[in-house]
Design a protein around this motif. Structure first.
Motif, mmCIF file in Angstrom:
data_model
loop_
_atom_site.group_PDB
_atom_site.id
_atom_site.type_symbol
_atom_site.label_atom_id
_atom_site.label_comp_id
_atom_site.label_asym_id
_atom_site.label_seq_id
_atom_site.Cartn_x
_atom_site.Cartn_y
_atom_site.Cartn_z
ATOM 1 N N ASP A 19 0.825 -1.208 0.000
ATOM 2 C CA ASP A 19 0.000 0.000 0.000
ATOM 3 C C ASP A 19 0.859 1.258 0.000
ATOM 4 N N THR A 20 1.934 1.243 0.775
ATOM 5 C CA THR A 20 2.817 2.411 0.833
ATOM 6 C C THR A 20 3.503 2.635 -0.509
ATOM 7 N N LEU A 21 3.954 1.557 -1.134
ATOM 8 C CA LEU A 21 4.628 1.669 -2.425
ATOM 9 C C LEU A 21 3.671 2.182 -3.499
ATOM 10 N N ARG A 22 2.441 1.698 -3.499
ATOM 11 C CA ARG A 22 1.454 2.175 -4.473
ATOM 12 C C ARG A 22 1.172 3.662 -4.274
ATOM 13 N N ARG A 23 1.139 4.073 -3.006
ATOM 14 C CA ARG A 23 0.886 5.495 -2.719
ATOM 15 C C ARG A 23 2.009 6.361 -3.254
ATOM 16 N N PHE A 24 3.252 5.930 -3.054
ATOM 17 C CA PHE A 24 4.377 6.709 -3.564
ATOM 18 C C PHE A 24 4.434 6.690 -5.096
ATOM 19 N N MET A 27 0.255 4.750 -8.788
ATOM 20 C CA MET A 27 -0.283 3.897 -9.847
ATOM 21 C C MET A 27 -0.601 2.527 -9.261
ATOM 22 N N PRO A 28 -1.478 1.781 -9.912
ATOM 23 C CA PRO A 28 -1.768 0.419 -9.433
ATOM 24 C C PRO A 28 -0.580 -0.493 -9.698
ATOM 25 N N LEU A 29 -0.224 -1.278 -8.707
ATOM 26 C CA LEU A 29 0.903 -2.193 -8.826
ATOM 27 C C LEU A 29 0.496 -3.566 -8.314
ATOM 28 N N HIS A 30 0.951 -4.582 -9.016
ATOM 29 C CA HIS A 30 0.822 -5.947 -8.511
ATOM 30 C C HIS A 30 2.197 -6.340 -7.988
ATOM 31 N N GLU A 63 10.122 4.254 4.686
ATOM 32 C CA GLU A 63 9.430 4.992 3.635
ATOM 33 C C GLU A 63 10.394 5.618 2.636
ATOM 34 N N GLN A 64 11.591 6.010 3.058
ATOM 35 C CA GLN A 64 12.542 6.593 2.123
ATOM 36 C C GLN A 64 12.979 5.573 1.075
ATOM 37 N N VAL A 65 13.199 4.344 1.539
ATOM 38 C CA VAL A 65 13.569 3.276 0.599
ATOM 39 C C VAL A 65 12.422 2.999 -0.353
ATOM 40 N N LEU A 66 11.197 2.951 0.155
ATOM 41 C CA LEU A 66 10.037 2.697 -0.692
ATOM 42 C C LEU A 66 9.814 3.840 -1.675
ATOM 43 N N ALA A 67 10.118 5.052 -1.251
ATOM 44 C CA ALA A 67 10.013 6.192 -2.170
ATOM 45 C C ALA A 67 11.010 6.044 -3.312
ATOM 46 N N ASP A 68 12.224 5.550 -3.002
ATOM 47 C CA ASP A 68 13.222 5.318 -4.040
ATOM 48 C C ASP A 68 12.779 4.203 -4.992
ATOM 49 N N ILE A 69 12.158 3.161 -4.449
ATOM 50 C CA ILE A 69 11.655 2.086 -5.299
ATOM 51 C C ILE A 69 10.591 2.625 -6.254
ATOM 52 N N ALA A 71 10.340 5.664 -7.310
ATOM 53 C CA ALA A 71 11.031 6.496 -8.304
ATOM 54 C C ALA A 71 11.677 5.627 -9.374
ATOM 55 N N PHE A 72 12.242 4.495 -8.960
ATOM 56 C CA PHE A 72 12.866 3.564 -9.908
ATOM 57 C C PHE A 72 11.820 2.982 -10.860
ATOM 58 N N ILE A 73 10.642 2.658 -10.349
ATOM 59 C CA ILE A 73 9.584 2.096 -11.181
ATOM 60 C C ILE A 73 9.131 3.121 -12.228
ATOM 61 N N LYS A 74 9.076 4.365 -11.825
ATOM 62 C CA LYS A 74 8.628 5.408 -12.748
ATOM 63 C C LYS A 74 9.726 5.856 -13.704
ATOM 64 N N ASN A 75 10.998 5.685 -13.280
ATOM 65 C CA ASN A 75 12.133 6.117 -14.107
ATOM 66 C C ASN A 75 13.356 5.307 -13.714
ATOM 67 N N ARG A 76 13.764 4.383 -14.583
ATOM 68 C CA ARG A 76 14.873 3.489 -14.254
ATOM 69 C C ARG A 76 16.175 4.228 -13.966
ATOM 70 N N SER A 77 16.317 5.423 -14.520
ATOM 71 C CA SER A 77 17.564 6.170 -14.328
ATOM 72 C C SER A 77 17.495 7.130 -13.148
ATOM 73 N N ALA A 78 16.446 7.060 -12.359
ATOM 74 C CA ALA A 78 16.309 7.961 -11.206
ATOM 75 C C ALA A 78 17.395 7.675 -10.173
ATOM 76 N N ALA A 79 17.811 8.713 -9.474
ATOM 77 C CA ALA A 79 18.781 8.555 -8.383
ATOM 78 C C ALA A 79 18.086 7.878 -7.213
ATOM 79 N N THR A 80 18.674 6.781 -6.719
ATOM 80 C CA THR A 80 18.033 6.013 -5.642
ATOM 81 C C THR A 80 19.059 5.651 -4.567
#
Length: 225
Positions: A19-24, A27-30, A63-69, A71-80
């Motif tokens: 739920d936290t990852l979907r919120r960050f 988008m819907p995620l499986h 939550e910081q790690v999940l926020a980075d995840i 960001a990675f899902i939305k942009n593979r080249s994001a700084a994480t």
């Protein structure tokens, strides 16, 4: 009310993290949690949904790690940096891959890796290193490129040396240098710095230059490119 027991339902860890990852991500995620020992996180987007596969270590993520995840899902080249640091510091939670029977071949046509390892272990490491050492299965077609000449598998405690070096045209001191370089990876380990896992640290580079024929090895390598 006296005599009644109050039960508080806490969300399951998988559901809470999901739920936290979907919120960050917004988008819907499986989300599928795995024990994969080679890929810590991956995702695949289809027409219907985005499927995220992530190691169970992330059940302990903040939550910081999940926020980075996200960001990675939305942009593979994001700084994480938080994600990289978490994986680095939680590597001990990764179960080693199932080991198949392996053949360690240390005796080559020209050089015996076990003899070289024993010599270097005694001279530079007081005999403390315990890794096995083997020649690689195949010889690369290209010439001397240091990144292709050796590797250290920390999970298997195994050093692999390219068969390209097992030839009379390669001086013994250079083969010893490559073996020594990989032995240093076992001795020095991995250092975490600002979310990055560093293997060639300042300490590693300092000790690398303690190899007796370091300058000779570097000169030969440069001339062989």
């Amino acid at each position: 009310m006296q005599g009644e027991q109050l039960t508080i339902g806490f969300p399951e860890p998988e559901r809470l993290i999901g739920d936290t990852l979907r919120r960050f991500a917004g988008m819907p995620l499986h989300i599928v949690f795995t024990d994969n020992s080679s890929s810590m996180i991956s995702y695949r987007t289809t027409v219907k949904q985005t499927v995220v596969r992530m190691h169970r270590m992330f059940l302990a993520a903040d939550e910081q790690v999940l926020a980075d995840i996200a960001a990675f899902i939305k942009n593979r080249s994001a700084a994480t940096p938080a994600l990289r640091g978490f994986i680095c510091s939680h590597g001990h939670l990764v179960r080693p891959a199932r080991q198949h029977s392996r053949t360690v071949v240390s005796s080559g046509r020209v050089y015996d890796l076990s003899a070289i390892f024993a010599k270097l272990n005694a001279r530079y490491f007081s005999g403390a290193l315990l890794s096995a050492i083997t020649w690689s299965r195949r010889s690369p077609r290209s010439g001397v490129r240091r990144r292709n000449l050796g590797s250290y598998d920390r999970k298997r405690e195994l050093i692999r040396i390219s068969r390209y070096l097992d030839r009379k045209s390669v001086p013994r001191y250079y083969v010893e240098y490559v073996v020594y370089h990989e032995m240093l990876h076992e001795a020095v380990g991995v250092q975490q710095n600002n979310g990055r896992c560093l293997i060639h640290t300042a300490e590693f580079r300092r000790r690398e230059k303690l190899f007796r024929d370091y300058d000779l090895a570097m000169a030969w390598e440069k001339g062989s490119r």
